[in-house]
Scaffold this motif. Structure first.
Motif, PDB file in Angstrom:
ATOM      1  N   SER A  98      -0.621  -2.854  -5.400  1.00 44.66           N
ATOM      2  CA  SER A  98      -1.532  -3.475  -6.240  1.00 44.66           C
ATOM      3  C   SER A  98      -1.952  -4.722  -5.964  1.00 44.66           C
ATOM      4  CB  SER A  98      -1.442  -3.141  -7.716  1.00 44.66           C
ATOM      5  OG  SER A  98      -0.208  -3.615  -8.033  1.00 44.66           O
ATOM      6  N   GLU A  99      -2.741  -5.635  -6.463  1.00 44.76           N
ATOM      7  CA  GLU A  99      -2.936  -6.943  -6.322  1.00 44.76           C
ATOM      8  C   GLU A  99      -1.798  -7.737  -6.829  1.00 44.76           C
ATOM      9  OE1 GLU A  99      -6.693  -8.044  -7.624  1.00 44.76           O
ATOM     10  OE2 GLU A  99      -7.826  -6.578  -6.684  1.00 44.76           O
ATOM     11  N   ASP A 100      -0.909  -7.215  -7.536  1.00 47.35           N
ATOM     12  CA  ASP A 100       0.395  -7.964  -8.216  1.00 47.35           C
ATOM     13  C   ASP A 100       1.560  -7.453  -7.443  1.00 47.35           C
ATOM     14  OD1 ASP A 100       0.257  -5.332  -9.285  1.00 47.35           O
ATOM     15  OD2 ASP A 100       0.854  -5.988 -11.291  1.00 47.35           O
ATOM     16  N   ARG A 101       1.279  -6.772  -6.362  1.00 52.53           N
ATOM     17  CA  ARG A 101       2.424  -6.593  -5.399  1.00 52.53           C
ATOM     18  C   ARG A 101       3.564  -5.246  -5.703  1.00 52.53           C
ATOM     19  NH1 ARG A 101       1.810  -8.409  -0.338  1.00 52.53           N
ATOM     20  NH2 ARG A 101       3.932  -8.797  -0.009  1.00 52.53           N
ATOM     21  N   VAL A 102       2.989  -4.235  -6.707  1.00 49.53           N
ATOM     22  CA  VAL A 102       3.711  -3.479  -7.051  1.00 49.53           C
ATOM     23  C   VAL A 102       3.357  -2.229  -5.997  1.00 49.53           C
ATOM     24  CG1 VAL A 102       4.291  -1.625  -8.938  1.00 49.53           C
ATOM     25  CG2 VAL A 102       3.803  -3.858  -9.458  1.00 49.53           C
ATOM     26  N   TYR A 103       4.502  -1.730  -5.419  1.00 48.62           N
ATOM     27  CA  TYR A 103       4.249  -0.508  -4.255  1.00 48.62           C
ATOM     28  C   TYR A 103       4.552   0.755  -4.913  1.00 48.62           C
ATOM     29  CZ  TYR A 103       3.791  -3.685  -0.387  1.00 48.62           C
ATOM     30  OH  TYR A 103       3.100  -4.301   0.617  1.00 48.62           O
ATOM     31  N   ARG A 104       3.528   1.629  -4.745  1.00 53.72           N
ATOM     32  CA  ARG A 104       3.604   2.959  -5.255  1.00 53.72           C
ATOM     33  C   ARG A 104       3.255   3.997  -4.164  1.00 53.72           C
ATOM     34  NH1 ARG A 104       0.967  -0.289  -9.107  1.00 53.72           N
ATOM     35  NH2 ARG A 104       1.899  -0.292 -11.119  1.00 53.72           N
ATOM     36  N   MET A 105       3.651   5.170  -4.357  1.00 52.96           N
ATOM     37  CA  MET A 105       3.183   6.255  -3.242  1.00 52.96           C
ATOM     38  C   MET A 105       1.952   7.173  -3.872  1.00 52.96           C
ATOM     39  SD  MET A 105       5.075   5.775  -0.953  1.00 52.96           S
ATOM     40  CE  MET A 105       4.763   7.390   0.110  1.00 52.96           C
ATOM     41  N   GLY A 106       1.077   7.328  -3.124  1.00 57.48           N
ATOM     42  CA  GLY A 106      -0.242   8.231  -3.588  1.00 57.48           C
ATOM     43  C   GLY A 106      -0.215   9.231  -2.413  1.00 57.48           C
ATOM     44  N   ALA A 107      -1.204  10.371  -2.761  1.00 52.60           N
ATOM     45  CA  ALA A 107      -1.566  11.444  -1.946  1.00 52.60           C
ATOM     46  C   ALA A 107      -2.863  11.647  -1.601  1.00 52.60           C
ATOM     47  CB  ALA A 107      -0.941  12.656  -2.777  1.00 52.60           C
ATOM     48  N   ILE A 108      -3.189  11.967  -0.309  1.00 59.28           N
ATOM     49  CA  ILE A 108      -4.492  12.255  -0.159  1.00 59.28           C
ATOM     50  C   ILE A 108      -4.444  13.674   0.723  1.00 59.28           C
ATOM     51  CG2 ILE A 108      -5.610  10.472   0.033  1.00 59.28           C
ATOM     52  CD1 ILE A 108      -5.186  10.099   3.037  1.00 59.28           C
ATOM     53  N   LEU A 109      -5.317  14.595   0.390  1.00 58.35           N
ATOM     54  CA  LEU A 109      -5.513  15.893   1.180  1.00 58.35           C
ATOM     55  C   LEU A 109      -6.746  15.881   2.031  1.00 58.35           C
ATOM     56  CD1 LEU A 109      -4.064  18.516   1.126  1.00 58.35           C
ATOM     57  CD2 LEU A 109      -5.826  19.316  -0.642  1.00 58.35           C
ATOM     58  N   LEU A 110      -6.617  16.228   3.145  1.00 62.22           N
ATOM     59  CA  LEU A 110      -7.596  16.045   4.465  1.00 62.22           C
ATOM     60  C   LEU A 110      -7.796  17.253   4.739  1.00 62.22           C
ATOM     61  CD1 LEU A 110      -5.745  12.927   6.129  1.00 62.22           C
ATOM     62  CD2 LEU A 110      -7.535  12.857   4.544  1.00 62.22           C
ATOM     63  N   ASP A 111      -9.244  17.466   5.251  1.00 61.61           N
ATOM     64  CA  ASP A 111      -9.621  18.683   6.046  1.00 61.61           C
ATOM     65  C   ASP A 111      -8.675  19.020   7.085  1.00 61.61           C
ATOM     66  OD1 ASP A 111     -11.630  19.825   8.242  1.00 61.61           O
ATOM     67  OD2 ASP A 111     -12.129  20.746   6.108  1.00 61.61           O
ATOM     68  N   LYS A 112      -8.354  20.034   7.479  1.00 62.62           N
ATOM     69  CA  LYS A 112      -7.440  20.427   8.565  1.00 62.62           C
ATOM     70  C   LYS A 112      -8.131  20.183   9.923  1.00 62.62           C
ATOM     71  CE  LYS A 112      -7.953  25.425   8.559  1.00 62.62           C
ATOM     72  NZ  LYS A 112      -8.288  25.801  10.006  1.00 62.62           N
ATOM     73  N   ASP A 113      -9.619  20.141  10.063  1.00 63.12           N
ATOM     74  CA  ASP A 113     -10.176  20.360  11.447  1.00 63.12           C
ATOM     75  C   ASP A 113     -11.070  18.912  11.556  1.00 63.12           C
ATOM     76  OD1 ASP A 113      -9.781  22.889  12.025  1.00 63.12           O
ATOM     77  OD2 ASP A 113     -11.362  23.685  10.338  1.00 63.12           O
ATOM     78  N   ASN A 114     -11.517  18.210  10.420  1.00 57.83           N
ATOM     79  CA  ASN A 114     -12.029  16.803  10.812  1.00 57.83           C
ATOM     80  C   ASN A 114     -11.550  15.508  10.119  1.00 57.83           C
ATOM     81  OD1 ASN A 114     -13.233  16.967   8.014  1.00 57.83           O
ATOM     82  ND2 ASN A 114     -15.036  18.073   8.885  1.00 57.83           N
TER      83      ASN A 114
END
Length: 179
Positions: A98-114
């Motif tokens: 974040s702008e106040d420099r707290v590091y976190r983990m997020g998740a994204i799910l991406l199409d397997k082909d594109n």
């Protein structure tokens, strides 16, 4: 940077994969996407993806995900461990500050082909909470470094406050269903 080895004892350094960019947080997909290799990387402050036929020449660079103002991922972001192919697509656990420099983990799910984004939840999936994540060389940091699949679990190895290494786990089926 690229390197070549035959024995994992000695290495030939080949130089930067993307020499004309101020780039970091690169990670290769463990399998081809379409018929090409794919690489996640950060051109500050966003996460990008590029492609290669030979692991030497990279092109077709495009923005994958960008910052979200006034959010947990509003300052900077980058790829974590290599993506994992699931029944719904590629799962990438990424770090962001974040702008106040707290590091976190997020998740994204991406199409397997594109590699289009299927899902990107608004909330992080892992945040600093323990004293060893909140206090250390760089406070308020969880920074994923590797993910393994063991049985029904994803186990993520992570740095806490740039001082310790930890492991966190989640049920694979429940986690993918939540995305």
């Amino acid at each position: 940077c690229l390197a070549r080895t035959k024995d994992f004892t000695s290495f030939e350094r080949l130089g930067p994969a993307l020499p004309d960019l101020d780039d970091k947080d690169g990670t290769l997909f463990p399998g081809k996407v379409g018929n090409r290799y794919a690489l996640l990387h950060r051109i500050f402050p966003d996460m990008w993806v590029c492609f290669s036929d030979d692991l030497k020449t990279w092109n077709d660079d495009r923005l994958l995900i960008g910052l979200r103002p006034e959010s947990w991922d509003s300052g900077r972001m980058g790829a974590g461990a290599p993506p994992i192919l699931t029944e719904r697509g590629w799962l990438e656990l990424y770090h962001a500050a974040s702008e106040d420099r707290v590091y976190r983990m997020g998740a994204i799910l991406l199409d397997k082909d594109n590699l289009s984004v299927i899902s990107r939840p608004d909330e992080p999936c892992f945040s600093p909470e323990e004293s060893y994540e909140l206090n250390g060389l760089v406070p308020n940091v969880v920074f994923g470094c590797g993910v393994v699949e063991i049985g029904d679990l994803y186990i993520m190895y992570y740095g806490g406050a740039d001082q310790v290494v930890g492991a966190a786990y989640v049920n694979k089926k429940d986690f993918i269903a939540s995305l």
